[in-house]
Design a protein around this motif. Structure first.
Motif, PDB file in Angstrom:
ATOM      1  N   SER A 147       0.820  -1.226   0.000  1.00  0.00           N
ATOM      2  CA  SER A 147       0.000   0.000   0.000  1.00  0.00           C
ATOM      3  C   SER A 147       0.845   1.263   0.000  1.00  0.00           C
ATOM      4  O   SER A 147       0.536   2.222  -0.713  1.00  0.00           O
ATOM      5  CB  SER A 147      -0.933   0.010   1.212  1.00  0.00           C
ATOM      6  OG  SER A 147      -1.854  -1.039   1.128  1.00  0.00           O
TER       7      SER A 147
ATOM      8  N   ALA B 120      -5.881   0.061  -3.275  1.00  0.00           N
ATOM      9  CA  ALA B 120      -4.750  -0.352  -2.438  1.00  0.00           C
ATOM     10  C   ALA B 120      -4.813   0.238  -1.030  1.00  0.00           C
ATOM     11  O   ALA B 120      -3.976  -0.070  -0.187  1.00  0.00           O
ATOM     12  CB  ALA B 120      -3.429   0.034  -3.094  1.00  0.00           C
ATOM     13  N   LYS B 121      -5.795   1.089  -0.749  1.00  0.00           N
ATOM     14  CA  LYS B 121      -5.895   1.701   0.586  1.00  0.00           C
ATOM     15  C   LYS B 121      -6.448   0.720   1.582  1.00  0.00           C
ATOM     16  O   LYS B 121      -7.243  -0.112   1.324  1.00  0.00           O
ATOM     17  CB  LYS B 121      -6.770   2.946   0.537  1.00  0.00           C
ATOM     18  CG  LYS B 121      -6.063   4.099  -0.126  1.00  0.00           C
ATOM     19  CD  LYS B 121      -6.885   5.350  -0.035  1.00  0.00           C
ATOM     20  CE  LYS B 121      -6.114   6.508  -0.644  1.00  0.00           C
ATOM     21  NZ  LYS B 121      -6.832   7.734  -0.626  1.00  0.00           N
TER      22      LYS B 121
END
Length: 147
Positions: free
Chosen positions: A106, A146-147
């Motif tokens: 991330s 991707a968070k």
């Protein structure tokens, strides 16, 4: 009863491999925009096409002039993507984005400077405004996943 949104098999996410250093070298070796354009098209051919059942509105990336679909999964704190587009140039641009995000954590994806990356590839100012907007929409979708 609502139907579940189809998802690609995990093996499809893991089957893709990108060598971002080799891609950057190929783009830096390109003498002009036509050669870079050719590299984008060739790179797009490396992405496997999505099955029609996966080309759903739920996976469609908003903001792209062409149709583009993006799937994400996280495995062992790494992010993997499967993507496709009905436009060859967009498919190649997606592959360029995946080359630097696929299999990353991330923090790495969040830190990616899209402008600097495309400057490095010699693509800044070469794409139409609508194509550039679509590219940023894809990049934002990748970062958001991707968070």
């Amino acid at each position: 009863m609502t139907q579940a949104t189809p998802q690609p098999a995990e093996a499809l996410f893991l089957a893709q491999h990108f060598d971002s250093e080799a891609i950057i070298k190929r783009f830096n070796a390109a003498a002009n925009w036509q050669e870079r354009y050719r590299e984008i098209m060739l790179l797009g051919k490396t992405l496997p096409p999505l099955d029609e059942s996966l080309r759903t509105d739920m996976a469609k990336v908003e903001g792209c002039e062409s149709n583009a679909w993006l799937y994400h999964t996280s495995i062992d704190n790494k992010h993997y993507y499967v993507a496709d587009s009905d436009a060859r140039i967009v498919k190649g641009l997606v592959a360029l984005l995946l080359a630097v995000t696929h299999g990353q954590d991330s923090a790495t994806i969040a830190a990616l400077d899209i402008n600097a990356y495309f400057d490095q590839l010699g693509l800044t100012g070469q794409l139409s405004p609508s194509r550039t907007n679509g590219l940023y929409a894809l990049a934002l979708a990748i970062k958001a996943a991707a968070k």
